[in-house]
Scaffold this motif. Structure first.
Motif, PDB file in Angstrom:
ATOM      1  N   UNK A  66       0.827  -1.207   0.000  1.00  0.00           N
ATOM      2  CA  UNK A  66       0.000   0.000   0.000  1.00  0.00           C
ATOM      3  C   UNK A  66       0.866   1.264   0.000  1.00  0.00           C
ATOM      4  N   UNK A  67       2.050   1.160   0.599  1.00  0.00           N
ATOM      5  CA  UNK A  67       2.942   2.321   0.673  1.00  0.00           C
ATOM      6  C   UNK A  67       3.561   2.660  -0.675  1.00  0.00           C
ATOM      7  N   UNK A  68       3.672   1.680  -1.568  1.00  0.00           N
ATOM      8  CA  UNK A  68       4.353   1.932  -2.838  1.00  0.00           C
ATOM      9  C   UNK A  68       3.424   1.996  -4.040  1.00  0.00           C
ATOM     10  N   UNK A  69       2.198   1.422  -3.943  1.00  0.00           N
ATOM     11  CA  UNK A  69       1.362   1.298  -5.136  1.00  0.00           C
ATOM     12  C   UNK A  69       0.809   2.628  -5.640  1.00  0.00           C
ATOM     13  N   UNK A  70       0.826   3.650  -4.769  1.00  0.00           N
ATOM     14  CA  UNK A  70       0.278   4.947  -5.188  1.00  0.00           C
ATOM     15  C   UNK A  70       1.352   5.905  -5.692  1.00  0.00           C
ATOM     16  N   UNK A  71       2.582   5.434  -5.744  1.00  0.00           N
ATOM     17  CA  UNK A  71       3.648   6.268  -6.321  1.00  0.00           C
ATOM     18  C   UNK A  71       3.327   6.511  -7.794  1.00  0.00           C
ATOM     19  N   UNK A  72       3.493   7.743  -8.223  1.00  0.00           N
ATOM     20  CA  UNK A  72       3.159   8.103  -9.608  1.00  0.00           C
ATOM     21  C   UNK A  72       3.878   7.190 -10.601  1.00  0.00           C
ATOM     22  N   UNK A  73       3.099   6.629 -11.537  1.00  0.00           N
ATOM     23  CA  UNK A  73       3.665   5.769 -12.572  1.00  0.00           C
ATOM     24  C   UNK A  73       4.023   4.379 -12.109  1.00  0.00           C
ATOM     25  N   UNK A  74       3.505   3.954 -10.966  1.00  0.00           N
ATOM     26  CA  UNK A  74       3.889   2.660 -10.397  1.00  0.00           C
ATOM     27  C   UNK A  74       3.665   1.507 -11.372  1.00  0.00           C
ATOM     28  N   UNK A  75       2.502   1.461 -11.982  1.00  0.00           N
ATOM     29  CA  UNK A  75       2.175   0.325 -12.845  1.00  0.00           C
ATOM     30  C   UNK A  75       3.096   0.224 -14.052  1.00  0.00           C
ATOM     31  N   UNK A  76       3.599   1.370 -14.522  1.00  0.00           N
ATOM     32  CA  UNK A  76       4.460   1.372 -15.703  1.00  0.00           C
ATOM     33  C   UNK A  76       5.924   1.135 -15.358  1.00  0.00           C
ATOM     34  N   UNK A  77       6.271   1.127 -14.077  1.00  0.00           N
ATOM     35  CA  UNK A  77       7.672   0.948 -13.677  1.00  0.00           C
ATOM     36  C   UNK A  77       8.157  -0.462 -13.993  1.00  0.00           C
ATOM     37  N   UNK A  78       9.454  -0.589 -14.142  1.00  0.00           N
ATOM     38  CA  UNK A  78      10.055  -1.917 -14.296  1.00  0.00           C
ATOM     39  C   UNK A  78      10.032  -2.632 -12.954  1.00  0.00           C
ATOM     40  N   UNK A  79      10.251  -3.945 -12.995  1.00  0.00           N
ATOM     41  CA  UNK A  79      10.271  -4.704 -11.752  1.00  0.00           C
ATOM     42  C   UNK A  79      11.403  -4.232 -10.841  1.00  0.00           C
ATOM     43  N   UNK A  80      12.550  -3.871 -11.423  1.00  0.00           N
ATOM     44  CA  UNK A  80      13.665  -3.386 -10.608  1.00  0.00           C
ATOM     45  C   UNK A  80      13.299  -2.085  -9.894  1.00  0.00           C
ATOM     46  N   UNK A  81      12.586  -1.212 -10.588  1.00  0.00           N
ATOM     47  CA  UNK A  81      12.165   0.049  -9.972  1.00  0.00           C
ATOM     48  C   UNK A  81      11.165  -0.200  -8.842  1.00  0.00           C
ATOM     49  N   UNK A  82      10.243  -1.127  -9.078  1.00  0.00           N
ATOM     50  CA  UNK A  82       9.282  -1.467  -8.028  1.00  0.00           C
ATOM     51  C   UNK A  82       9.976  -2.112  -6.837  1.00  0.00           C
ATOM     52  N   UNK A  83      10.967  -2.936  -7.114  1.00  0.00           N
ATOM     53  CA  UNK A  83      11.713  -3.584  -6.045  1.00  0.00           C
ATOM     54  C   UNK A  83      12.458  -2.559  -5.202  1.00  0.00           C
ATOM     55  N   UNK A  84      12.970  -1.518  -5.854  1.00  0.00           N
ATOM     56  CA  UNK A  84      13.673  -0.455  -5.113  1.00  0.00           C
ATOM     57  C   UNK A  84      12.707   0.263  -4.174  1.00  0.00           C
ATOM     58  N   UNK A  85      11.512   0.533  -4.659  1.00  0.00           N
ATOM     59  CA  UNK A  85      10.494   1.147  -3.803  1.00  0.00           C
ATOM     60  C   UNK A  85      10.160   0.226  -2.634  1.00  0.00           C
TER      61      UNK A  85
END
Length: 248
Positions: free
Chosen positions: A216-235
């Protein structure tokens, strides 16, 4: 009496001519899932320390008891009074040092084992309900087996078993066999939890809670769905660090 009022309401809801159509159509089988759900909602209110919600959820759970008892009474099996009588008798029977005048009492499990011995099923595993959550049922089956000496002497046994089951899972290609091996792996993990004096259900609930908070803390970051898996992992790593710092 409030309980009598609830019984009266349920009788009216189940009335063949003037009752509620939905309530009249229900059976033990259709109501059972609601009973389980209400028990979990009680546990959820307790976990959230929400006493107002707990009062509501306990009422919902009480309704389930009355619902089942009403259906049983209609079929001529037993009535609510029989349900209450049986639990009263059971509590008194299992506490002879309180209600029976005995100076000491055997342990709760010893009393239950003596009761099970009167059943036609004399297995050490008798009476472990099929409807229990799978993790809880696995732990209970293991505890029962341990009481008759079928157990690892320490946590190293189930820990090694996890490695063994993981290797067998990796070696399988057939879906059904993978399902079976994954089940064995989960069973071994429950066994390790038991040896570590950890309730597996509680451990998994904690893991679920941590995952939900971090996601929940990371899913609302702008552009989350379009990020790469590495970017999501960093978040995710950042959220994990923040959560650890806040609980320290």
């Amino acid at each position: 009496m409030p309980l009598e009022r609830l019984v009266s309401i349920m009788q009216r809801l189940r009335d063949p001519k003037h009752g509620c159509e939905w309530d009249r159509q229900q059976s033990f089988e259709t109501i059972a899932p609601y009973t389980i759900e209400e028990a979990y909602e009680v546990a959820d209110a307790i976990a959230r320390n929400d006493m107002d919600a707990l009062a509501d959820e306990l009422g919902d759970l009480q309704l389930q008891v009355v619902f089942h008892a009403q259906m049983a009474a209609e079929a001529g099996h037993f009535a609510l009074e029989d349900v209450i009588e049986r639990i009263c008798n059971k509590l008194e029977r299992r506490h002879p040092h309180i209600f029976g005048g005995a100076s000491t009492s055997p342990g709760w499990e010893e009393i239950k084992a003596a009761e099970r011995a009167k059943s036609s099923d004399v297995s050490a595993l008798a009476g472990v309900a099929l409807a229990l959550p799978a993790l809880e049922r696995a732990a209970k089956l293991q505890r029962r087996a341990a009481r008759v000496g079928f157990d690892w002497p320490d946590a190293s046994g189930p820990r090694a078993k996890i490695d063994e089951e993981l290797a067998e899972l990796d070696a399988e290609s057939d879906h059904q066999r993978k399902l079976e091996e994954l089940g064995d792996l989960l069973f071994a993990t429950v066994n390790l939890a038991r040896h570590l004096n950890i309730e597996p259900e509680a451990a998994l609930r904690e893991a679920n809670s941590k995952f939900e908070k971090r996601f929940r803390a990371i899913e609302h970051v702008a552009g989350f769905q379009e990020m790469s898996l590495d970017e999501k992992e960093a978040l995710w790593v950042d959220a994990k660090r923040v959560q650890a710092d806040s609980s320290a």
